[in-house]
Write a protein that holds these residues in place. Structure first.
Motif, mmCIF file in Angstrom:
data_model
loop_
_atom_site.group_PDB
_atom_site.id
_atom_site.type_symbol
_atom_site.label_atom_id
_atom_site.label_comp_id
_atom_site.label_asym_id
_atom_site.label_seq_id
_atom_site.Cartn_x
_atom_site.Cartn_y
_atom_site.Cartn_z
ATOM 1 N N THR A 29 0.839 -1.202 0.000
ATOM 2 C CA THR A 29 0.000 0.000 0.000
ATOM 3 C C THR A 29 0.872 1.250 0.000
ATOM 4 N N ARG A 30 0.213 2.392 -0.151
ATOM 5 C CA ARG A 30 0.966 3.648 -0.157
ATOM 6 C C ARG A 30 1.589 3.932 1.203
ATOM 7 N N ASN A 31 1.084 3.304 2.234
ATOM 8 C CA ASN A 31 1.650 3.459 3.580
ATOM 9 C C ASN A 31 2.752 2.459 3.868
ATOM 10 N N GLY A 32 3.083 1.620 2.893
ATOM 11 C CA GLY A 32 4.144 0.644 3.079
ATOM 12 C C GLY A 32 3.697 -0.673 3.661
ATOM 13 N N GLN A 33 2.386 -0.896 3.787
ATOM 14 C CA GLN A 33 1.885 -2.150 4.350
ATOM 15 C C GLN A 33 1.767 -3.201 3.257
ATOM 16 N N ILE A 34 2.220 -4.419 3.544
ATOM 17 C CA ILE A 34 2.113 -5.532 2.596
ATOM 18 C C ILE A 34 0.775 -6.232 2.803
ATOM 19 N N VAL A 35 0.034 -6.396 1.721
ATOM 20 C CA VAL A 35 -1.264 -7.060 1.782
ATOM 21 C C VAL A 35 -1.279 -8.200 0.769
ATOM 22 N N ARG A 36 -2.218 -9.119 0.956
ATOM 23 C CA ARG A 36 -2.367 -10.219 0.008
ATOM 24 C C ARG A 36 -3.113 -9.714 -1.226
ATOM 25 N N SER A 37 -2.685 -10.160 -2.401
ATOM 26 C CA SER A 37 -3.353 -9.701 -3.620
ATOM 27 C C SER A 37 -4.802 -10.181 -3.665
ATOM 28 N N SER A 38 -5.092 -11.325 -3.010
ATOM 29 C CA SER A 38 -6.457 -11.859 -3.009
ATOM 30 C C SER A 38 -7.409 -10.993 -2.191
ATOM 31 N N SER A 39 -6.849 -10.096 -1.353
ATOM 32 C CA SER A 39 -7.708 -9.245 -0.534
ATOM 33 C C SER A 39 -8.074 -7.932 -1.226
ATOM 34 N N VAL A 40 -7.529 -7.713 -2.410
ATOM 35 C CA VAL A 40 -7.749 -6.451 -3.133
ATOM 36 C C VAL A 40 -8.834 -6.639 -4.179
ATOM 37 N N ASN A 41 -9.738 -5.698 -4.255
ATOM 38 C CA ASN A 41 -10.767 -5.706 -5.291
ATOM 39 C C ASN A 41 -10.186 -5.048 -6.549
ATOM 40 N N TRP A 42 -9.487 -5.811 -7.356
ATOM 41 C CA TRP A 42 -8.809 -5.274 -8.523
ATOM 42 C C TRP A 42 -9.786 -4.747 -9.576
ATOM 43 N N SER A 43 -10.994 -5.234 -9.583
ATOM 44 C CA SER A 43 -11.990 -4.776 -10.564
ATOM 45 C C SER A 43 -12.392 -3.324 -10.342
ATOM 46 N N ALA A 44 -12.040 -2.780 -9.172
ATOM 47 C CA ALA A 44 -12.414 -1.395 -8.871
ATOM 48 C C ALA A 44 -11.494 -0.390 -9.551
ATOM 49 N N TYR A 45 -10.418 -0.878 -10.162
ATOM 50 C CA TYR A 45 -9.433 0.033 -10.731
ATOM 51 C C TYR A 45 -9.367 -0.154 -12.243
ATOM 52 N N ASN A 46 -9.511 0.955 -12.943
ATOM 53 C CA ASN A 46 -9.425 0.922 -14.404
ATOM 54 C C ASN A 46 -8.146 1.578 -14.911
ATOM 55 N N LYS A 47 -7.696 2.615 -14.252
ATOM 56 C CA LYS A 47 -6.499 3.327 -14.696
ATOM 57 C C LYS A 47 -5.392 3.185 -13.657
ATOM 58 N N GLY A 48 -5.342 4.133 -12.714
ATOM 59 C CA GLY A 48 -4.320 4.054 -11.684
ATOM 60 C C GLY A 48 -4.639 3.009 -10.637
ATOM 61 N N VAL A 49 -3.594 2.356 -10.122
ATOM 62 C CA VAL A 49 -3.740 1.365 -9.056
ATOM 63 C C VAL A 49 -3.003 1.898 -7.829
#
Length: 630
Positions: free
Chosen positions: A480-500
């Motif tokens: 994340t932008r705060n430097g926290q590591i997250v699992r990719s499965s926890s991210v709703n990737w469909s919510a992003y069309n341009k910038g991630v």
């Protein structure tokens, strides 16, 4: 390494494995000669096969984190056609003078010509200021003319401008506007003060233009392509015009502004030879036809021999009587139509340097390449590359790294001596490697790869929308932008069309996209050198596969050379698996260049394909410049 997928659907491969010799599954790690991996199980075998497939998919992907706020070069989008804007020129004219008009007739004519609305000489703004200031401080006295015509200094400079084609420059660019041609006699102006003044000012303007072009180039490189970040260093107009005015040897001064690099003298000699051969060779175009294999006979082999001899790949036949091979059973003329061992060997060398498939046969690609090496094309190519030499820094440094992108080659030079060279992979035509100059700073062993935003958007995001856990299985980190590591499965990737709003990192590993080592010279283009797991690409003659960075075939030796470490120490740092950086203590300049002709180690000029189409852009720019100065 983790086994990332199941082994379903592999019965045929299992059967093959059962009957294979165990040695078939013992592989040497191409990244680490000291590491030999033995495969004792089918699981290890299929694990490596999957990794090979994954690396194959990754082979055309260029890693490299972008520097924040750096100008981005859009991936997979070709450059638009060039509309070159030449340097703006102004009439050599002053609005007015505070000085009193001279009484001496020729000085008076110069004074008036500098204020005339009919002034014909055109110069840059800086040249205009320098010329006017010089004549003012000199009391408007002429520099080159007397009442009888040109003096000897002026005639010598005019002769040099007339011979500028020897330097791959265009003589018509330097013709003083008072003359209709270089063959015109300035003596015809005897007693004509107006024309003599116009000739004097025009010769000063043209000599100053020659000085600018000789020392910094005729073309502004950054207007040719967005992939040039080059700022030549031409002589200052105020300096040049003073030397031209007061030196008893202005010709020697102008000649001395041409590049000092050894390649320039070789180019100049080659240019003279090619021009001398120009008319004789143009009639020897090889027609297309069937593929001729070694040992076969075809009348076109005679022309192929001539081309190879002319280009220096085949020894020119002597005057002694031809010895006809017994196998041909014919005349000497028949023998010359046979693609014999000597011709085949010469073709292989030519094919290698032309970056086409090496067969030793005369096929269509080879015919096209031989015809493309006509004298006219090589004369033009020499001109483009002599121009590029004028863009180089005046000093490349006592130690430097020289990458010629068109040759797919990197050299390390120490005090004028090449100490090491290697093959490289450069950017694709749609994501070209930028040409610029910098300084090597750091070597990173076992680097992480920060996935560029363009690759996240264009290549990863479509997959992640379908399969959110994709990055988890590959072992990538989502941060994340705060430097926290997250699992990719926890991210709703469909919510992003341009910038991630995440960065994605690949930790150090054997299949990391950067390989074992990367070499940093921080720059606004986020370009650096690095290793790659896609080793097979180095076997290809044309190697434009990356997203802009430069992949190095032998990164371990490169690291040893820059850091002055032995092979064991470099291997130790890599084998640790820990990411670590080492400062490059010696000052190595980095020169990322693009030369479609360059001398080999013997001094012979080798011609390379114009993979990025930059020669054509230079031709367009030269044409635009010629129109602008008319």
């Amino acid at each position: 390494m983790r086994l990332r997928r199941g082994l379903a659907g592999t019965s045929a491969l299992v059967l093959a494995w059962c009957f294979a010799a165990p040695e078939a599954f013992a592989e040497r790690d191409t990244h680490s000669p000291s590491r030999v991996q033995k495969s004792g199980s089918i699981f290890d075998y299929f694990k490596r096969k999957r990794e090979d497939r994954r690396n194959e998919l990754r082979r055309n992907r260029e890693p490299g984190p972008r520097i924040q706020n750096a100008p981005l070069i859009e991936a997979d989008k070709p450059e638009p056609p060039l509309v070159y804007q030449p340097e703006k020129l102004e009439a050599l004219r002053a609005d007015s003078f505070t000085e009193t008009e001279p009484t001496e007739p020729l000085a008076q004519a110069v004074y008036r010509e500098l204020q005339s609305r009919e002034a014909t000489a055109r110069v840059t703004r800086d040249e205009k200021s320098a010329i006017i200031e010089l004549y003012r401080t000199n009391g408007f006295k002429p520099l080159w003319t007397t009442a009888d015509g040109l003096d000897q200094r002026g005639q010598d400079v005019l002769n040099l401008l007339a011979m500028s084609a020897d330097e791959a420059m265009e003589p018509s660019d330097y013709l003083p506007p008072a003359l209709g041609a270089f063959s015109d006699s300035p003596a015809s102006f005897k007693g004509d003060m107006v024309h003599l003044a116009r000739l004097d000012l025009g010769l000063t303007a043209m000599a100053l233009k020659y000085a600018r072009h000789a020392s910094g180039g005729r073309i502004i490189p950054n207007r040719l392509t967005k992939y040039n970040d080059i700022t030549p260093d031409p002589v200052a107009p105020a300096t040049a015009v003073k030397v031209l005015a007061w030196s008893p040897f202005p010709v020697e001064y102008l000649k001395g502004l041409q590049p000092k690099h050894p390649a320039y003298a070789l180019f100049k000699t080659e240019l003279a030879q090619k021009r001398a051969q120009l008319h004789a060779a143009e009639s020897e175009t090889i027609p297309l036809g069937r593929r001729v294999k070694p040992g076969e006979k075809d009348p076109r082999i005679v022309l192929a021999r001539h081309h190879l001899e002319r280009l220096g790949y085949l020894k020119v036949a002597g005057t002694e009587p031809d010895i006809v091979p017994a196998a041909t059973g014919g005349s000497a003329a028949d023998a010359k139509e046979v693609l014999d061992a000597d011709v085949s060997a010469a073709l292989k060398v030519f094919q290698t340097e032309a970056q086409i498939k090496v067969t030793g046969a005369l096929d269509q690609a080879t015919v096209n390449a031989l015809n493309g090496r006509s004298e006219a094309r090589m004369v033009a190519k020499l001109g483009y590359n002599m121009e590029r030499l004028r863009w180089l820094p005046k000093s490349l440094g006592s130690k430097y790294i020289f990458v010629n992108q068109a040759a797919y080659q990197l050299e390390v030079v120490d005090n004028g001596r090449e100490v090491w060279r290697t093959k490289v992979i450069i950017g694709k035509p749609n994501t070209q490697t930028v040409a610029f100059h910098d300084r090597m700073e750091t070597v990173v062993f076992n680097p992480s790869w920060g996935v560029p935003p363009s690759i996240i958007k264009n290549e990863m995001l479509p997959i992640l929308r379908r399969d959110p856990s994709y990055l988890d299985r590959l072992g990538y980190r989502v941060v994340t932008r705060n430097g926290q590591i997250v699992r990719s499965s926890s991210v709703n990737w469909s919510a992003y069309n341009k910038g991630v709003p995440y960065s994605i990192q690949q930790p150090p590993s054997d299949d990391n996209a950067l390989g074992e080592v990367k070499f940093l010279f921080p720059n606004s283009h986020s370009i650096y050198f690095h290793d790659t797991p896609a080793r097979s690409l180095f076997e290809r003659s044309a190697r434009a596969f990356s997203h802009g960075c430069v992949r190095v075939e032998n990164p371990r030796i490169f690291a040893e050379t820059l850091l002055k470490l032995d092979a064991d120490e470099v291997a130790k740092r890599i084998d640790s698996g820990v990411s670590q950086s080492a400062k490059v203590r010696d000052e190595f300049k980095v020169h990322l260049t693009y030369f479609t002709a360059w001398p080999d180690q013997s001094g012979r000029i080798v011609y390379y394909d114009d993979v990025y189409g930059r020669d054509q852009r230079m031709e367009t720019a030269f044409s635009a410049t010629a129109v602008a100065v008319r």
